[in-house]
Motif scaffolding. Sequence first.
Motif, short mmCIF file in Angstrom:
data_model
loop_
_atom_site.label_atom_id
_atom_site.label_comp_id
_atom_site.label_asym_id
_atom_site.label_seq_id
_atom_site.Cartn_x
_atom_site.Cartn_y
_atom_site.Cartn_z
N PHE A 78 39.00 40.72 45.02
CA PHE A 78 38.38 39.81 44.04
C PHE A 78 38.79 38.37 44.33
CE2 PHE A 78 39.15 37.33 40.18
CZ PHE A 78 37.85 37.21 39.69
N TYR A 136 36.34 35.30 45.36
CA TYR A 136 36.26 34.13 44.47
C TYR A 136 36.51 32.84 45.25
CZ TYR A 136 37.13 30.94 40.61
OH TYR A 136 37.08 29.87 39.75
N GLN A 183 42.07 35.67 38.12
CA GLN A 183 42.63 37.00 38.36
C GLN A 183 43.11 37.63 37.05
OE1 GLN A 183 45.33 35.67 41.63
NE2 GLN A 183 44.55 37.47 42.69
N TRP A 243 40.17 38.88 35.30
CA TRP A 243 39.68 40.09 35.98
C TRP A 243 40.51 41.31 35.58
CZ3 TRP A 243 41.65 43.74 39.34
CH2 TRP A 243 40.73 44.55 39.99
#
Length: 526
Positions: free
Chosen positions: A437, A441, A490, A493
């Motif tokens: 991720f 990003y 993060q 997420w």
Amino acid sequence: MLDNFPFYLGLLIVILLLIMLANKIKVAYPILLVLAGLAISFIPKVPLIKIEPDLIFFIFLPPLLYEAAWTVSWKEMWRWRRIITSFAFVVVFVSALSVALVANYIIPGFSLALGFVLGGIVSPPDAVSAGAILKFVKVPKTISSILEGESLLNDASSLIIFRFAMIAVATEQFIFYKAAVSFSWMIFGGVGIGLLIGWLFMKAHKYLPTDANVDIVLSLITPYIIYLAAEEVHSSGVLAVVCGGLLLSNNRHRFLSSRSRLQGINVWQSLTFILNGFVFMLIGLDLPQITDGLKVEDVSISSAIGYGVLITFVLIISRMLSSYGAVLVTLIARNFITVADRRNPGYKTPFILGWTGMRGVVSLAAALSIPVYLNNGNGFPQRNLILFITFIVILLTLVIQGLTLPYFIKKINLTAIYDPLPKEEAHNNLRHELAEFALNYLKTNYSDEIENNTSLQHLIQKWEQYSNGIDDEEIGKELKVIYLDLLNKQRQWLINKNKEDRTLDETIIRRQMHYLDIEEEKLRYL
């Protein structure tokens, strides 16, 4: 107090040594501390320890409950809400009822109301004892989540039973509709006050110009204010602290900085560590005061010990039967409603849940809070016997169940049933997903910067290698801004991942959150 200060200082050193010994020999430290306190109480010229109930209820209990609420996973509590509430309320009531009936039938001079006083005192298992024992054995997250959730609520339910029984003893009557109104206010008033004050403190953390030190001090006074406010209006202070703590814990990343979270964890762990140590040592030290009271009521030590053993046996049996009953109800209910786990737990799971019934802090505090005299001036009936029985129950459940629980857990091997994926493997998988991720990003939102910033390129390489972070080297202000943005994304997420994946252990999420806090803190020195 000042005259005995060297004694308390020595006691603190003894507590630390005993906890280190307990960790070395892999025995739950509450067991050693109670036994050591009992042994120390027989040493000549040792100061007589008189435990005031307010000391435990107002000094020890709020921070211990608050810290437990911050530690427990709300997601897991909600997932296992049916079994948790059944253990925290139904099983506690069944235990109290069983004790009341047996005490009324067996112990001379024990009315049914007095039986419920005793039942309300000894019905809640102690979370600290179970947690200290489970630290040395592998236990599925399912079991620990149920026990943690139960421990947050059973204190409130048992103290409510205790309060109503005390009213019945004092007034010699029980008016149902008044009790129902009072019960409702204790529950809903406690929940409402806890959430309201918790919300106010959350806004204070967020909008006032606080730093890490101020945030920590605010967190230390929060449980006391919540507890006192709820008790002042005769609602449940225990429920209020638990609800306020759960609210703040579940929103910690919205109003606390990374530094406040990191430093706060260390402060709270040290505080609860020493509070728990003192409480269990004081339980053992209080025995001479309790035995002296038996002489006043002309009850022999042997008879009192016999009653204590009997009540302990009743508590163990009633909790075991209730545990199997709760699982049986779940097996039937799954045919009509959605349950958290449709697997058949067999006989193993309810046995472990039933055997984790060690008593401790709350039981002692409740027993000590019984007044010496009633409002009419008469002495409270059987007070010293109730105190002694409570001590025996705490001692026997800690020693018998506490010492045998690790053996049963290892023998039954519940981990193979409930945990299909080892915790370390689950953690590594989450790290891998989080790294993917992060890379996506950065490449999507900072593609131009990547071409011109070698430090950012270096950061991307590290994430690609699943390393633990960036080097302690001087980095530019621009990269700090980008990396802080990445850390915040993060976190979000991880929060979303925790909500979406109901099977993922929340402790793994919190471990990764802690790592992100450390990364953010490192940026301050780069």
